[in-house]
Design a protein around this motif. Structure first.
Motif, mmCIF file in Angstrom:
data_model
loop_
_atom_site.group_PDB
_atom_site.id
_atom_site.type_symbol
_atom_site.label_atom_id
_atom_site.label_comp_id
_atom_site.label_asym_id
_atom_site.label_seq_id
_atom_site.Cartn_x
_atom_site.Cartn_y
_atom_site.Cartn_z
ATOM 1 N N GLU A 70 0.841 -1.189 0.000
ATOM 2 C CA GLU A 70 0.000 0.000 0.000
ATOM 3 C C GLU A 70 0.878 1.242 0.000
ATOM 4 O O GLU A 70 1.722 1.402 0.888
ATOM 5 C CB GLU A 70 -0.927 0.022 1.221
ATOM 6 N N ASN A 71 0.728 2.104 -0.993
ATOM 7 C CA ASN A 71 1.448 3.377 -1.039
ATOM 8 C C ASN A 71 0.644 4.447 -0.310
ATOM 9 O O ASN A 71 -0.510 4.710 -0.654
ATOM 10 C CB ASN A 71 1.684 3.812 -2.483
ATOM 11 N N LYS A 72 1.243 5.022 0.716
ATOM 12 C CA LYS A 72 0.607 6.062 1.510
ATOM 13 C C LYS A 72 1.557 7.242 1.626
ATOM 14 O O LYS A 72 2.162 7.499 2.671
ATOM 15 C CB LYS A 72 0.244 5.533 2.906
ATOM 16 N N GLY A 73 1.752 7.941 0.511
ATOM 17 C CA GLY A 73 2.728 9.026 0.469
ATOM 18 C C GLY A 73 2.222 10.316 1.086
ATOM 19 O O GLY A 73 1.039 10.467 1.397
ATOM 20 N N GLY A 74 3.155 11.256 1.270
ATOM 21 C CA GLY A 74 2.814 12.578 1.763
ATOM 22 C C GLY A 74 3.584 12.976 3.002
ATOM 23 O O GLY A 74 3.985 12.138 3.800
ATOM 24 N N ALA A 75 3.814 14.299 3.115
ATOM 25 C CA ALA A 75 4.448 14.892 4.306
ATOM 26 C C ALA A 75 5.784 14.240 4.632
ATOM 27 O O ALA A 75 6.072 13.915 5.785
ATOM 28 C CB ALA A 75 3.510 14.828 5.502
ATOM 29 N N LEU A 107 13.311 17.459 11.043
ATOM 30 C CA LEU A 107 12.900 17.935 9.721
ATOM 31 C C LEU A 107 11.474 18.460 9.678
ATOM 32 O O LEU A 107 11.143 19.308 8.848
ATOM 33 C CB LEU A 107 13.049 16.812 8.691
ATOM 34 N N PHE A 108 10.637 17.934 10.581
ATOM 35 C CA PHE A 108 9.216 18.277 10.531
ATOM 36 C C PHE A 108 8.742 18.760 11.898
ATOM 37 O O PHE A 108 9.032 18.147 12.923
ATOM 38 C CB PHE A 108 8.392 17.071 10.083
ATOM 39 N N SER A 109 7.983 19.851 11.898
ATOM 40 C CA SER A 109 7.562 20.462 13.161
ATOM 41 C C SER A 109 6.370 19.752 13.792
ATOM 42 O O SER A 109 6.171 19.834 15.003
ATOM 43 C CB SER A 109 7.212 21.940 12.931
ATOM 44 N N LYS A 110 5.581 19.056 12.973
ATOM 45 C CA LYS A 110 4.381 18.415 13.499
ATOM 46 C C LYS A 110 4.333 16.935 13.119
ATOM 47 O O LYS A 110 3.889 16.579 12.028
ATOM 48 C CB LYS A 110 3.129 19.123 12.990
ATOM 49 N N ILE A 111 4.816 16.089 13.999
ATOM 50 C CA ILE A 111 4.668 14.648 13.826
ATOM 51 C C ILE A 111 4.102 14.066 15.112
ATOM 52 O O ILE A 111 4.396 14.561 16.200
ATOM 53 C CB ILE A 111 5.998 13.957 13.452
ATOM 54 N N ASN A 112 3.286 13.051 14.959
ATOM 55 C CA ASN A 112 2.569 12.506 16.110
ATOM 56 C C ASN A 112 3.121 11.165 16.569
ATOM 57 O O ASN A 112 2.369 10.319 17.057
ATOM 58 C CB ASN A 112 1.083 12.367 15.749
ATOM 59 N N PHE A 113 4.414 10.980 16.400
ATOM 60 C CA PHE A 113 5.018 9.739 16.857
ATOM 61 C C PHE A 113 6.483 9.985 17.178
ATOM 62 O O PHE A 113 7.060 10.993 16.770
ATOM 63 C CB PHE A 113 4.883 8.630 15.796
ATOM 64 N N GLY A 165 15.029 16.992 3.694
ATOM 65 C CA GLY A 165 14.967 15.682 4.317
ATOM 66 C C GLY A 165 15.273 14.516 3.421
ATOM 67 O O GLY A 165 15.421 13.394 3.902
ATOM 68 N N SER A 166 15.390 14.740 2.122
ATOM 69 C CA SER A 166 15.726 13.633 1.229
ATOM 70 C C SER A 166 17.200 13.280 1.406
ATOM 71 O O SER A 166 18.007 14.127 1.793
ATOM 72 C CB SER A 166 15.460 14.015 -0.230
ATOM 73 N N PRO A 167 17.575 12.024 1.140
ATOM 74 C CA PRO A 167 18.996 11.666 1.238
ATOM 75 C C PRO A 167 19.877 12.543 0.339
ATOM 76 O O PRO A 167 20.999 12.883 0.707
ATOM 77 C CB PRO A 167 19.017 10.204 0.773
ATOM 78 N N HIS A 168 19.342 12.934 -0.817
ATOM 79 C CA HIS A 168 20.110 13.758 -1.752
ATOM 80 C C HIS A 168 20.358 15.145 -1.170
ATOM 81 O O HIS A 168 21.451 15.714 -1.307
ATOM 82 C CB HIS A 168 19.373 13.848 -3.081
ATOM 83 N N LYS A 325 15.159 25.006 9.327
ATOM 84 C CA LYS A 325 13.894 25.188 10.016
ATOM 85 C C LYS A 325 12.954 24.023 9.693
ATOM 86 O O LYS A 325 12.666 23.772 8.514
ATOM 87 C CB LYS A 325 13.232 26.502 9.584
ATOM 88 N N PRO A 326 12.492 23.309 10.710
ATOM 89 C CA PRO A 326 11.561 22.195 10.456
ATOM 90 C C PRO A 326 10.351 22.653 9.650
ATOM 91 O O PRO A 326 9.830 23.738 9.860
ATOM 92 C CB PRO A 326 11.153 21.755 11.869
#
Length: 327
Positions: A70-75, A107-113, A165-168, A325-326
């Motif tokens: 299952e592909n669940k892309g985004g953020a 990298l991200f200011s809003k993550i829930n985990f 945030g990408s490896p590149h 800045k995240p």
């Protein structure tokens, strides 16, 4: 009377613990006995998607169960990752991601985990070398010439980046940090547009996956200056490493791994780990992955945790120094 109730309560708790342990063991012994869902937190067609689909075709035969992707892309992969975090920790929902997921809090200011608390790594299963690429008309022929040119022309070398945030993007950050050069970073929404503009000469240099740029290099549309690694890649032994240009202890690649919810039984984790160990020694699987530009990897769950921590420790100060800045 109170002592009697205390005694009975103690007996009950111990019995419950034993029963839970027996149930967990029985579950692990029968695992897997139904199809397994494998979540890819990126869109179809990217490196994680391609490598995971190839891997899953071989993994299902090792586990004797169907693997449903299952592909669940985004953020930045956090949406799909959270789906797995919130799933039942029974080994029937897996996550495929890159090692940059460990940097999510930075990298991200809003993550829930919490990556460390909510997920258990199983193993790395593949990696794709990242290379430093230049437009054919760019004056530098190798990394040393690039560094010298950039220092003589601060801020004038245009560097394509493929998104935070990408490896590149992290490879570009690390490279400019280690070489102390000032470049003009041009952000793109993905590696495809970044490579298109590098080929067209709208930007001078960029970091890309080897398999992505090899056809263009062979056609003379770009020149590959180095692989971002201490040693040459077995997939392209003619490309020099950064170490050969005097840049030591630097390695960035697109490294792909499998993770499960943190409370997954240890026996299930070991069962999955064993399956990836078998894949690592499967010649047909290795050949198929290498033909697509991926190097096969294996690491124990414990080693994978250590590798991820090392990545975090490497990039955290770099992101801080860059005033990142995240998002």
């Amino acid at each position: 009377m109170n002592s009697f109730f205390s005694f009975m309560t103690s007996v009950f708790l111990k019995s419950a613990i034993v029963l839970i342990g027996i149930a967990s063991f029985a579950h692990a012994q029968s695992y897997p006995n139904k199809p397994i869902k494998l979540v890819i937190p990126y869109a179809v067609g990217g490196g994680t998607d391609i490598s995971t689909r190839v891997m899953s075709k071989h993994l299902d035969s090792r586990l004797n169960q169907a693997i449903i992707i299952e592909n669940k892309g985004g953020a930045g992969s956090t949406i799909g990752t959270e789906i797995v975090v919130r799933s039942e920790p029974d080994g029937y929902t897996l996550l495929a991601n890159t090692d940059t997921i460990v940097l999510a809090p930075l990298l991200f200011s809003k993550i829930n985990f919490d990556i460390r608390k909510d997920l258990t790594p199983i193993s790395f299963y593949a990696s794709a070398p990242i290379v430093l690429v230049a437009n054919p008309n760019f004056p530098a022929k190798d990394v040393k010439e690039l560094i010298a040119y950039a220092k003589k022309n601060p801020g004038k070398v245009a560097l394509a980046t493929s998104g935070p945030g990408s490896p590149h993007d992290l490879a570009a950050m690390l490279f400019t940090n280690r070489t102390n050069i000032d470049v003009n970073e041009i952000p793109y929404k993905g590696n495809g547009p970044a490579l298109t503009d590098t080929i067209a000469g709208h930007v001078d240099i960029g970091m890309f996956t080897l398999s992505q740029v090899q056809p263009y290099a062979q056609a003379g549309k770009v020149k590959i200056l180095a692989v971002i690694s201490p040693q040459r890649s077995t997939l392209a032994p003619d490309i020099p490493s950064l170490a050969e240009s005097g840049i030591l202890n630097m390695e960035v690649s697109s490294r792909y791994l499998i993770m499960v919810p943190a409370k997954t039984p240890k026996a299930v984790v070991k069962r999955l780990e064993g399956a990836f160990s078998e894949l690592f020694n499967d010649k047909q699987y290795r050949s198929e992955m290498e033909s697509l530009g991926f190097e096969v990897r294996f690491s124990t769950s414990e080693d994978t945790v250590a590798i991820l921590q090392k990545e975090y420790d490497k990039f955290a100060p770099i992101l801080k120094a860059a005033n990142f800045k995240p998002q």
